[in-house]
Write an enzyme that holds these catalytic residues in place. Sequence first.
Site, PDB file in Angstrom:
ATOM      1  N   LYS A   1      50.281  72.812  45.108  1.00  0.00           N
ATOM      2  CA  LYS A   1      49.166  71.871  45.274  1.00  0.00           C
ATOM      3  C   LYS A   1      49.574  70.627  46.079  1.00  0.00           C
ATOM      4  O   LYS A   1      50.772  70.374  46.284  1.00  0.00           O
ATOM      5  CB  LYS A   1      48.654  71.469  43.888  1.00  0.00           C
ATOM      6  CG  LYS A   1      48.078  72.643  43.099  1.00  0.00           C
ATOM      7  CD  LYS A   1      47.410  72.162  41.816  1.00  0.00           C
ATOM      8  CE  LYS A   1      46.834  73.320  41.025  1.00  0.00           C
ATOM      9  NZ  LYS A   1      46.053  72.858  39.849  1.00  0.00           N
TER      10      LYS A   1
ATOM     11  N   TYR B   1      37.226  76.864  43.104  1.00  0.00           N
ATOM     12  CA  TYR B   1      37.203  76.472  41.693  1.00  0.00           C
ATOM     13  C   TYR B   1      35.788  76.518  41.101  1.00  0.00           C
ATOM     14  O   TYR B   1      35.521  75.858  40.089  1.00  0.00           O
ATOM     15  CB  TYR B   1      37.807  75.082  41.532  1.00  0.00           C
ATOM     16  CG  TYR B   1      39.336  75.079  41.557  1.00  0.00           C
ATOM     17  CD1 TYR B   1      40.064  75.665  40.518  1.00  0.00           C
ATOM     18  CD2 TYR B   1      40.043  74.488  42.587  1.00  0.00           C
ATOM     19  CE1 TYR B   1      41.447  75.660  40.520  1.00  0.00           C
ATOM     20  CE2 TYR B   1      41.439  74.485  42.596  1.00  0.00           C
ATOM     21  CZ  TYR B   1      42.128  75.074  41.555  1.00  0.00           C
ATOM     22  OH  TYR B   1      43.507  75.069  41.545  1.00  0.00           O
TER      23      TYR B   1
ATOM     24  N   ARG C   1      52.690  82.835  34.796  1.00  0.00           N
ATOM     25  CA  ARG C   1      52.171  81.763  33.945  1.00  0.00           C
ATOM     26  C   ARG C   1      53.261  81.202  33.029  1.00  0.00           C
ATOM     27  O   ARG C   1      53.292  80.008  32.738  1.00  0.00           O
ATOM     28  CB  ARG C   1      50.934  82.229  33.172  1.00  0.00           C
ATOM     29  CG  ARG C   1      49.730  82.326  34.114  1.00  0.00           C
ATOM     30  CD  ARG C   1      48.510  82.892  33.463  1.00  0.00           C
ATOM     31  NE  ARG C   1      47.835  81.941  32.598  1.00  0.00           N
ATOM     32  CZ  ARG C   1      47.031  80.958  33.009  1.00  0.00           C
ATOM     33  NH1 ARG C   1      46.824  80.774  34.303  1.00  0.00           N
ATOM     34  NH2 ARG C   1      46.428  80.166  32.161  1.00  0.00           N
TER      35      ARG C   1
ATOM     36  N   THR D   1      49.259  74.029  31.513  1.00  0.00           N
ATOM     37  CA  THR D   1      48.452  73.294  32.499  1.00  0.00           C
ATOM     38  C   THR D   1      48.777  71.801  32.461  1.00  0.00           C
ATOM     39  O   THR D   1      48.918  71.159  33.506  1.00  0.00           O
ATOM     40  CB  THR D   1      46.945  73.496  32.201  1.00  0.00           C
ATOM     41  OG1 THR D   1      46.680  74.893  32.148  1.00  0.00           O
ATOM     42  CG2 THR D   1      46.075  72.840  33.256  1.00  0.00           C
TER      43      THR D   1
ATOM     44  N   ARG E   1      56.073  73.321  36.134  1.00  0.00           N
ATOM     45  CA  ARG E   1      55.273  72.112  35.867  1.00  0.00           C
ATOM     46  C   ARG E   1      56.077  71.058  35.110  1.00  0.00           C
ATOM     47  O   ARG E   1      55.886  69.855  35.329  1.00  0.00           O
ATOM     48  CB  ARG E   1      53.995  72.492  35.124  1.00  0.00           C
ATOM     49  CG  ARG E   1      52.957  73.122  36.063  1.00  0.00           C
ATOM     50  CD  ARG E   1      51.767  73.602  35.310  1.00  0.00           C
ATOM     51  NE  ARG E   1      50.672  74.037  36.180  1.00  0.00           N
ATOM     52  CZ  ARG E   1      49.771  74.937  35.813  1.00  0.00           C
ATOM     53  NH1 ARG E   1      49.828  75.498  34.614  1.00  0.00           N
ATOM     54  NH2 ARG E   1      48.807  75.292  36.642  1.00  0.00           N
TER      55      ARG E   1
ATOM     56  N   ASN F   1      49.073  68.897  38.938  1.00  0.00           N
ATOM     57  CA  ASN F   1      50.027  69.709  38.168  1.00  0.00           C
ATOM     58  C   ASN F   1      50.824  70.709  39.014  1.00  0.00           C
ATOM     59  O   ASN F   1      51.243  71.750  38.519  1.00  0.00           O
ATOM     60  CB  ASN F   1      49.341  70.370  36.970  1.00  0.00           C
ATOM     61  CG  ASN F   1      48.300  71.391  37.357  1.00  0.00           C
ATOM     62  OD1 ASN F   1      47.971  71.510  38.532  1.00  0.00           O
ATOM     63  ND2 ASN F   1      47.790  72.125  36.393  1.00  0.00           N
TER      64      ASN F   1
ATOM     65  N   HIS G   1      49.170  76.215  41.020  1.00  0.00           N
ATOM     66  CA  HIS G   1      48.133  77.034  40.391  1.00  0.00           C
ATOM     67  C   HIS G   1      48.700  78.427  40.175  1.00  0.00           C
ATOM     68  O   HIS G   1      49.497  78.907  40.978  1.00  0.00           O
ATOM     69  CB  HIS G   1      46.914  77.123  41.327  1.00  0.00           C
ATOM     70  CG  HIS G   1      45.930  78.163  40.907  1.00  0.00           C
ATOM     71  ND1 HIS G   1      45.015  77.942  39.908  1.00  0.00           N
ATOM     72  CD2 HIS G   1      45.741  79.441  41.327  1.00  0.00           C
ATOM     73  CE1 HIS G   1      44.299  79.048  39.732  1.00  0.00           C
ATOM     74  NE2 HIS G   1      44.711  79.963  40.584  1.00  0.00           N
TER      75      HIS G   1
ATOM     76  N   GLU H   1      41.366  85.702  44.149  1.00  0.00           N
ATOM     77  CA  GLU H   1      41.960  84.498  44.734  1.00  0.00           C
ATOM     78  C   GLU H   1      42.836  84.835  45.946  1.00  0.00           C
ATOM     79  O   GLU H   1      42.835  84.112  46.947  1.00  0.00           O
ATOM     80  CB  GLU H   1      42.758  83.755  43.667  1.00  0.00           C
ATOM     81  CG  GLU H   1      41.841  83.162  42.594  1.00  0.00           C
ATOM     82  CD  GLU H   1      42.577  82.612  41.373  1.00  0.00           C
ATOM     83  OE1 GLU H   1      41.889  82.124  40.468  1.00  0.00           O
ATOM     84  OE2 GLU H   1      43.827  82.678  41.329  1.00  0.00           O
TER      85      GLU H   1
HETATM   86  P1  CMP Z   1      44.676  75.256  37.732  1.00  0.00           P
HETATM   87  O1  CMP Z   1      45.600  76.230  37.084  1.00  0.00           O
HETATM   88  O2  CMP Z   1      44.758  75.120  39.203  1.00  0.00           O
HETATM   89  O3  CMP Z   1      43.175  75.622  37.342  1.00  0.00           O
HETATM   90  C1  CMP Z   1      42.171  74.674  37.086  1.00  0.00           C
HETATM   91  C2  CMP Z   1      42.671  73.281  37.227  1.00  0.00           C
HETATM   92  O4  CMP Z   1      41.832  72.288  36.681  1.00  0.00           O
HETATM   93  C3  CMP Z   1      43.949  73.145  36.454  1.00  0.00           C
HETATM   94  O5  CMP Z   1      44.973  73.838  37.098  1.00  0.00           O
HETATM   95  C4  CMP Z   1      44.116  71.634  36.375  1.00  0.00           C
HETATM   96  O6  CMP Z   1      44.815  71.107  37.487  1.00  0.00           O
HETATM   97  C5  CMP Z   1      42.679  71.178  36.424  1.00  0.00           C
HETATM   98  N1  CMP Z   1      42.318  70.603  35.139  1.00  0.00           N
HETATM   99  C6  CMP Z   1      42.222  71.225  33.963  1.00  0.00           C
HETATM  100  N2  CMP Z   1      41.887  70.351  32.992  1.00  0.00           N
HETATM  101  C7  CMP Z   1      41.776  69.143  33.576  1.00  0.00           C
HETATM  102  C8  CMP Z   1      41.453  67.850  33.109  1.00  0.00           C
HETATM  103  N3  CMP Z   1      41.173  67.626  31.815  1.00  0.00           N
HETATM  104  N4  CMP Z   1      41.437  66.847  34.003  1.00  0.00           N
HETATM  105  C9  CMP Z   1      41.708  67.075  35.316  1.00  0.00           C
HETATM  106  N5  CMP Z   1      42.007  68.293  35.823  1.00  0.00           N
HETATM  107  C10 CMP Z   1      42.049  69.308  34.955  1.00  0.00           C
END
Ligand code: CMP
Length: 139
Positions: free
Chosen positions: A11, A51, A87, A93, A104, A114, A117, A128
């Site tokens: 990212k 998304y 994962r 996450t 992460r 983070n 993905h 994807e």
């Molecule tokens: P990702 O695995 O890319 O898939 C969805 C993304 O939404 C996740 O990683 C986070 O970066 C983002 N995300 C999930 N929860 C939150 C949150 N509470 N605030 C901001 N971003 C979020």
Amino acid sequence: MATNRTFTMIKPDAVENGHIGGILDKINAAGFRIVAMKMTRLSTQKAGEFYAVHSARPFYGELVEFMSSGHIVAAILEKTNAVEDFRKLIGATNPANAEEGTIRKQYAESIGRNAVHGSDSDENAQIEGDFFFSGLEKF
Ligand code: CMP
């Protein structure tokens, strides 16, 4: 039956902070083969499409803005049990909950920024990967 491919993005936070090499090292060391890879930048429209599943969530606007704020590296990875193993490699996450040794834990700044993905299912890995790569770009 698990397929052997998953999809990842490095990212904008991790690209900006110079962590492409460190993250790819961890991916290689964990035994994933890179099937396809490109650096690109998502428009807000394309980030919104990618998304779309999260469009009703309160963080959707922030997520789309962040994911279109800089360059990303998209890749398809191959390994036995790829989705689940990847994962585990990336960790939770929210980096505050990520285990030691995960990508992460090492590189993510916050739940939004983070670092990486990882697809959450075989079906989404296929969708994807197809979002970014044509058949001619997968090796
Ligand atoms: P990702 O695995 O890319 O898939 C969805 C993304 O939404 C996740 O990683 C986070 O970066 C983002 N995300 C999930 N929860 C939150 C949150 N509470 N605030 C901001 N971003 C979020």
